[in-house]
Structures are given as C-alpha cells and as structure tokens.
Design an enzyme around this catalytic site. Structure first.
Site, PDB file in Angstrom:
ATOM      1  N   LYS A   1       0.864  -1.175   0.000  1.00 46.89           N
ATOM      2  CA  LYS A   1       0.000   0.000   0.000  1.00 46.89           C
ATOM      3  C   LYS A   1       0.901   1.225   0.000  1.00 46.89           C
ATOM      4  CE  LYS A   1      -1.954   2.952   2.014  1.00 46.89           C
ATOM      5  NZ  LYS A   1      -1.946   4.443   1.761  1.00 46.89           N
TER       6      LYS A   1
ATOM      7  N   GLU B   1       9.363   1.354  11.231  1.00 49.42           N
ATOM      8  CA  GLU B   1      10.457   2.335  11.130  1.00 49.42           C
ATOM      9  C   GLU B   1       9.789   3.693  11.133  1.00 49.42           C
ATOM     10  OE1 GLU B   1      12.458   5.198  10.115  1.00 49.42           O
ATOM     11  OE2 GLU B   1      12.532   4.387   8.070  1.00 49.42           O
TER      12      GLU B   1
ATOM     13  N   CYS C   1      13.877  10.887   7.312  1.00 49.32           N
ATOM     14  CA  CYS C   1      13.663  10.484   8.707  1.00 49.32           C
ATOM     15  C   CYS C   1      14.957  10.460   9.505  1.00 49.32           C
ATOM     16  CB  CYS C   1      12.980   9.125   8.760  1.00 49.32           C
ATOM     17  SG  CYS C   1      13.897   7.796   7.955  1.00 49.32           S
TER      18      CYS C   1
ATOM     19  N   GLU D   1       9.275  15.998  15.433  1.00 46.87           N
ATOM     20  CA  GLU D   1       9.778  15.899  14.068  1.00 46.87           C
ATOM     21  C   GLU D   1       9.067  16.901  13.158  1.00 46.87           C
ATOM     22  OE1 GLU D   1      11.103  12.255  11.228  1.00 46.87           O
ATOM     23  OE2 GLU D   1       9.008  12.224  11.864  1.00 46.87           O
TER      24      GLU D   1
END
Length: 490
Positions: free
Chosen positions: A181, A256, A289, A387
């Site tokens: 997906k 992750e 990331c 973040e």
C-alpha cells in the site's frame, strides 16, 4: 492510452491496482498532484476494503506455490526484477520526481540504482542464509527460515520506491507474498514496479499493489485475519493505530518511524567537515527520517561554526527538482508546508532566532520553504522535541561531553545520531552512550544492507537488513534430530 493510463513526461503509468496479476479499477478515484507546480498528474483508483480483501485473497492463494519455489529460482526472479529496474531507471526517476519532487539527479544516480540493488542484495543473501548446525547431548539442531505468509507493506512518500523495495525484496526472497500500500501522495512508481515484476516472471498474486488512503485501504489490510506480517514506515500515531489493529490477530509488526536525530560537533572536530555534515541535513528538502535536525555544538566554537554554516547554506540552490543544478526542491504537499511553517512561527514567537530562513520562499512560491536554522531554542520546546520533516534545523550549545550526550538523548526518539570529533577515544565513549539505531562518526548516510537498520524508543520496533529482515519475514524453526531410531529400508 486508455482511460486508466496517465502520462508523466512521456512515461505511461497505469492508474489501477495490481491484484492477482491483473489490473483492477475502483469505482472511485483520488487525485495525484505534483508538488513541483501543483499540476494534476492523474486520477488514481481509490482502494477500499473490497480491493484490500481481494489483494489478501490473491496473496493467500499464491503463497503455497511461491513458498515452495526453490531458493535459487526465487533469487533468479528477483535478479530479473532488478534487471527490469535497471532498464527503466530513467522512466522511474522521471515519474518519481514529478510525484514527490525529490531531485531528478538523485533519482537517476542514487535512488533508482539502489532500488535494483535492494532486489539483488536480498536475492544473494537468500542463497547464503543458514545457521551452523549444533549438537545437544548428541542430538543435531538445524535452524531454518520458513515463509510466514501474506505480508502487508505500507510505505511513505519521501522515497517511495526505494523504501518500498527495502521491504518487498526480503519479503519475496523469504518466500512470502506481498500486498503493497503506497502512500497516497506518491503512488506512481509502485504501479510501474508491478509491471516490471510481472515482466520478470513473478507469478500472479505474489506481488499486489493496492492504492488509496490509510483510513480505508490501509486499515482494511492491517486488520485482515489472513495477513501474517505487517511492515510500516511512517509516523508514530499511524504505527500505534496499526499496532492496535494487528494485535487483534497477533500479527508481528515492524515499524520504522520518525526521528529527531542529533549532530554533535566537538571543538576538536574538523570544522569544515562538521559544517558540510550539518548542511547535508537539508537533503530532500529536509524530508528524511534520519536527518540530524538538532545540531549540538561545543560552546567554544559555536560562533565560528554558525558563521561558516550560514555561508555554506547560502550556496544551496533552491528550485525546480528537474534542474540538474538544484540542491533543494519543494516540499511534498500544502498540508506539509503549513505544518513546517507552523513549527517555525511558533518557535520564533517563543523567542527563537532564525539565523537563516524562517519562512516560505516567496520568490519561488508554491511549496518551497527556505532552509532554516533556529537558535535560542529551549530543550523542551516542540521544535526541538518533535519531528518537523522539513528544511528546519535547530542549534544548541554544550560545554561538557556529558552535557552533549544528555541533550542528544533527551527526546522520545532514537533513530540515528551523527558525531563530529577528531578524538577517536571520545568517539567511542560518546557513541556507546547515544540512544540510536545508527550512529555515524565523521560521516552521514553511509548505508549497507548487511547492517541492521531501525530505531529505538518511539523511532521504531525491529530491524531491517541482512538476516534481520529474514528473521522478521519468516517463522524460524529449529529441528532437533536424535542420533538413533532410524530404520533401514531397501
């Protein structure tokens, strides 16, 4: 061209799902827009629980045959997929640049070749995957990796195809079937990969691609009782939702997630190298990331470091990612740009100072945000703790080595860390104390698939790479055989 085909700079892309070796259209669609200029790329089939169930059923039906396929044959097909990627690197690079606005030069030279490498690496690793037999009181122990079953893989938009194939390649090599997906903001190269895999001879149903939104297609996939593994790269809140859904069926998950990684710069570091490492964190418009977005600099060199950083950052060219000379492209989506600017404006209102940047690039318009460095930020402020996922860095100072370590570890994340120092013993002391899945010393973004990759704390669960990937995508079995009890036949 058909009603289910769009063209991106001359490259044809099918907009339908890939399920059971066939193209399947949905009754509804969603619009895919290029971040470069806001142009509509096309209408993409919007998957629901219906398409999700069909894909899982196709993967379940194809699993016994693929799991029984000899390792050498699975490896051969994965190499054939890699060959197909190599032949279409330019097409893949062009399409992905239009879809997520990362640099075309990076896609051509690094990202798409790495996609092919992902398939080759895990194909080769499969052929040497073994555990040395050992004895227990004369009995022989033999460890094997058995395919687990249908795997749902959900991937992000910042490096769509490369991050997808980090998961697809080991899952297929292990003998599993896959339902991918892709992120709804960047679905196109996943569709091209389905074509490449089919042309390489991957049996129908072994790889399926379901497009759509996480709340619809994604939720239906992760809650399906016939799924045996779920791997997700993305945000912490989404991972928590997936974890809750998967728990009902006791499905193993691999996550992750985000990062708020530090770059520690000591006074004994090569200052030019440290500045280069810091400016490199603006790669992909800050949408990485692993980026070391929190720069921690020893107080005695902070002024000189900041001056050199500003000079170096001023040489970056922001503009169209299709231009070979561009260093920073736009961000992915208006919603993301608004999020980035919100972080910055709240930090400035709280007393932070923008050494560079601090606002969208109005000269370019659209989704371009100026590379930004904020100082005078509090350790407990949101811009330090959360973040941002944009071209926004913070700079703080420290006096002692222990203070540097304390600041570095003082977030809920633990994905990566970068260290600049000229003292080998200091490097060993500091890296031993850092909470991170990956630590780089006097370098950045050096990645090898033999190494474990993943995060600590809320940066993730599990590790990807080498045998760690096979440990996740397989059911490990230990067979213990007695030395006696055999009957002779013949």
């Amino acid at each position: 061209m058909t009603e289910h085909t769009l063209t991106v700079a001359g490259v044809a892309v099918d907009t339908r799902h890939w399920i059971g070796g066939e193209r399947i259209a949905s009754s509804e669609t969603f619009t895919d827009v290029s971040p470069i200029d806001g142009s509509t790329l096309g209408e993409i089939s919007r998957g629901t629980a219906t398409e999700a169930a069909a894909a899982v059923a196709a993967a379940k039906a194809a699993f016994p045959g693929w799991a029984a396929t000899a390792r050498a044959e699975r490896a051969r097909i994965l190499h054939a997929i890699a060959d197909g990627v190599d032949k279409r690197i330019e097409d893949l690079a062009i399409v992905e640049t239009h879809d997520n606005a990362a640099l075309l030069r990076s896609h051509r030279r690094g990202v798409m070749p790495r996609v092919a490498h992902n398939f080759r690496f895990f194909a080769d690793w499969l052929l040497k995957l073994e555990h040395e037999e050992f004895e227990t009181r004369g009995h022989t122990n033999h460890v094997s990796w058995d395919p687990a079953g249908p795997c749902v893989l959900i991937t992000p938009w910042n490096a769509p195809l490369m991050l997808a194939t980090w998961k697809i390649a080991p899952a297929l090599a292990a003998g599993n079937t896959v339902i991918l997906k892709p992120a709804e903001w960047t679905p196109l190269t996943a569709s091209l990969l389905a074509d490449i895999a089919a042309e390489a001879g991957l049996p129908a149903g072994v790889l399926n691609v379901v497009q759509g939104y996480g709340a619809e297609a994604g939720n239906a996939l992760v809650s399906h009782p016939d799924v045996r593994r779920i791997s997700f790269t993305g945000s912490v809140p989404t991972a928590k939702a997936i974890g809750a859904a998967s728990a009902a069926n006791l499905v193993p998950t691999s996550f992750e997630l985000g990062g708020k990684s530090p770059l520690l710069v000591f006074a004994d570091a090569d200052l030019d190298l440290a500045v280069d490492l810091a400016v490199e964190q603006y790669d992909n418009a800050g949408q990485v990331c692993l980026a070391a977005t929190r720069i921690l600099v020893e107080e005695s060199i902070a002024d000189e470091f900041t001056k050199r950083f500003a000079q170096k950052a001023a040489t970056l060219k922001q503009g169209d990612p299709r231009d070979e000379s561009t260093d920073l492209g736009p961000n992915i989506h208006p919603r993301q740009l608004e999020k980035i600017d919100g972080f910055v404006q709240r930090a400035l209102a709280a007393g932070a100072r923008a050494v560079i940047g601090g606002a969208p690039n109005t000269d370019l318009g659209g989704l371009y945000y100026r590379p930004t460095l904020l100082t005078d930020v509090a350790q407990d402020s949101e811009v330090v703790q959360e973040e941002v996922f944009g071209p926004v860095l913070t700079l703080q100072t420290f006096v002692t080595e222990q203070e540097a370590v304390t600041l570095a570890n003082d977030t809920r994340f633990g994905l990566a860390a970068t260290l600049a120092t000229g003292d080998h013993e200091r490097a060993e002391r500091v890296t031993a104390q850092l909470v991170a899945g990956t630590v780089w010393v006097n370098c950045f973004f050096v990645r090898d698939l033999q190494a474990p990759f993943g995060g600590s704390r809320q940066s993730g669960v599990g590790r990807e790479g080498g045998t760690w990937s096979f440990d996740f995508y397989c059911d490990l079995k230990n067979t213990v055989t007695a030395p006696k009890g055999w009957q002779n036949h013949g």
